[in-house]
Design a protein around this motif. Structure first.
Motif, mmCIF file in Angstrom:
data_model
loop_
_atom_site.group_PDB
_atom_site.id
_atom_site.type_symbol
_atom_site.label_atom_id
_atom_site.label_comp_id
_atom_site.label_asym_id
_atom_site.label_seq_id
_atom_site.Cartn_x
_atom_site.Cartn_y
_atom_site.Cartn_z
ATOM 1 N N ALA A 1 0.045 -9.679 -5.469
ATOM 2 C CA ALA A 1 0.637 -9.385 -3.960
ATOM 3 C C ALA A 1 0.646 -7.976 -3.590
ATOM 4 O O ALA A 1 0.350 -7.721 -2.615
ATOM 5 C CB ALA A 1 2.159 -10.061 -3.918
ATOM 6 N N LYS A 2 0.352 -7.246 -4.655
ATOM 7 C CA LYS A 2 0.235 -5.596 -4.381
ATOM 8 C C LYS A 2 -1.008 -5.330 -3.546
ATOM 9 O O LYS A 2 -1.130 -4.353 -3.095
ATOM 10 C CB LYS A 2 0.396 -5.009 -5.520
ATOM 11 N N TRP A 3 -1.951 -6.353 -3.897
ATOM 12 C CA TRP A 3 -3.569 -5.927 -3.194
ATOM 13 C C TRP A 3 -3.227 -6.396 -1.793
ATOM 14 O O TRP A 3 -4.502 -6.147 -1.110
ATOM 15 C CB TRP A 3 -4.570 -6.788 -4.252
ATOM 16 N N SER A 4 -2.349 -7.021 -1.415
ATOM 17 C CA SER A 4 -2.165 -7.520 -0.049
ATOM 18 C C SER A 4 -2.187 -6.513 0.939
ATOM 19 O O SER A 4 -1.381 -5.696 0.919
ATOM 20 C CB SER A 4 -1.293 -8.671 0.149
ATOM 21 N N PRO A 5 -3.263 -6.614 2.175
ATOM 22 C CA PRO A 5 -3.145 -5.822 2.989
ATOM 23 C C PRO A 5 -2.083 -6.068 4.342
ATOM 24 O O PRO A 5 -2.191 -5.245 5.316
ATOM 25 C CB PRO A 5 -4.439 -5.703 3.726
ATOM 26 N N ASP A 6 -1.476 -7.196 4.184
ATOM 27 C CA ASP A 6 -0.432 -7.306 4.976
ATOM 28 C C ASP A 6 0.815 -6.170 4.919
ATOM 29 O O ASP A 6 1.355 -6.099 4.132
ATOM 30 C CB ASP A 6 0.176 -8.605 4.670
ATOM 31 N N PRO A 7 0.837 -5.479 6.047
ATOM 32 C CA PRO A 7 1.943 -4.438 6.020
ATOM 33 C C PRO A 7 3.365 -4.910 5.962
ATOM 34 O O PRO A 7 4.382 -4.171 5.679
ATOM 35 C CB PRO A 7 1.704 -3.587 7.454
ATOM 36 N N ASN A 8 3.760 -6.214 6.320
ATOM 37 C CA ASN A 8 4.982 -6.728 6.393
ATOM 38 C C ASN A 8 5.268 -7.598 5.013
ATOM 39 O O ASN A 8 6.463 -7.315 4.511
ATOM 40 C CB ASN A 8 5.261 -7.470 7.594
#
Ligand SMILES: O=c1[nH]c(=O)n([C@H]2C[C@H](O)[C@@H](COP(=O)(O)O)O2)cc1CO
Ligand SMILES: [Zn+2]
Length: 172
Positions: free
Chosen positions: A15-22
């Motif tokens: 999950a830490k790789w996700s670019p989703d800011p929220n």
């Protein structure tokens, strides 16, 4: 470390790789031999460069919301699978799957779901997920961590990289 802690930690690390800011979501699929066969996190589709699609949640532009585009962690984990299929596997997810992911989970043959957060439990999407999982007799259960955090300590593996010379070998 027990199996659930390890595999959920892998999902959370993904999950830490996700670019989703929220909301960053991770998923880890594990086969009956306890081997990881798929990892995913929420991101825009392959080939869509960073910044070419919006991360907004509420935009006046009808094409300006991320929800139209983002590929969910569970979809990516299943599409990234390293095995022929994921029948009989368990999926560890950092957030309870939405209804669309639940359809894919069911159709893929995944046999159970272990989740960490259920922050959207009041939403119809989550209620629909639970309805489908119940009907399909796919059990889901929350993972209750034994501690709030686990530490990945690079210095333990390579103390010399951090100015701490390795301990001298014991004298004869
Ligand atoms: O099952 C899921 N899997 C998943 O990857 N997501 C992603 C989609 C979005 O990028 C983000 C949710 O965004 P938000 O919390 O801002 O509404 O999480 C969301 C869900 C369930 O909501
Ligand atoms: Zn989803």
């Amino acid at each position: 470390m027990d199996n659930d802690t390890y595999f959920m930690a892998v999902a959370v690390l993904a999950a830490k790789w996700s670019p989703d800011p929220n909301t960053k979501v991770g998923a880890c699929i594990v086969n009956p031999d306890k081997k990881i066969v798929g990892i995913g996190y929420n991101r825009m589709p392959n080939g869509c460069p960073n910044g070419s699609l919006p991360w907004a949640r509420e935009s006046e532009d009808p094409l300006g919301n991320k929800y139209l585009y983002v590929c969910h962690a569970e979809l990516n984990a299943i599409m990234n699978k390293t095995s022929a299929d994921v029948k009989g596997c368990t999926i560890y997810v950092s957030l309870f799957p939405c209804n669309e992911c639940t359809k894919i989970i069911i159709q893929s043959g995944i046999k159970d779901v272990i989740y960490l957060s259920d922050k959207y439990k009041g939403e119809n999407t989550t209620k629909a997920s639970k309805k489908m999982l119940d009907l399909a007799e796919i059990p889901y259960r929350v993972f209750l961590p034994a501690s709030k955090e686990i530490v990945i300590d690079f210095g333990e593996i390579a103390p010399g990289l951090f100015g701490n010379p390795p301990a001298d070998p014991p004298a004869d």
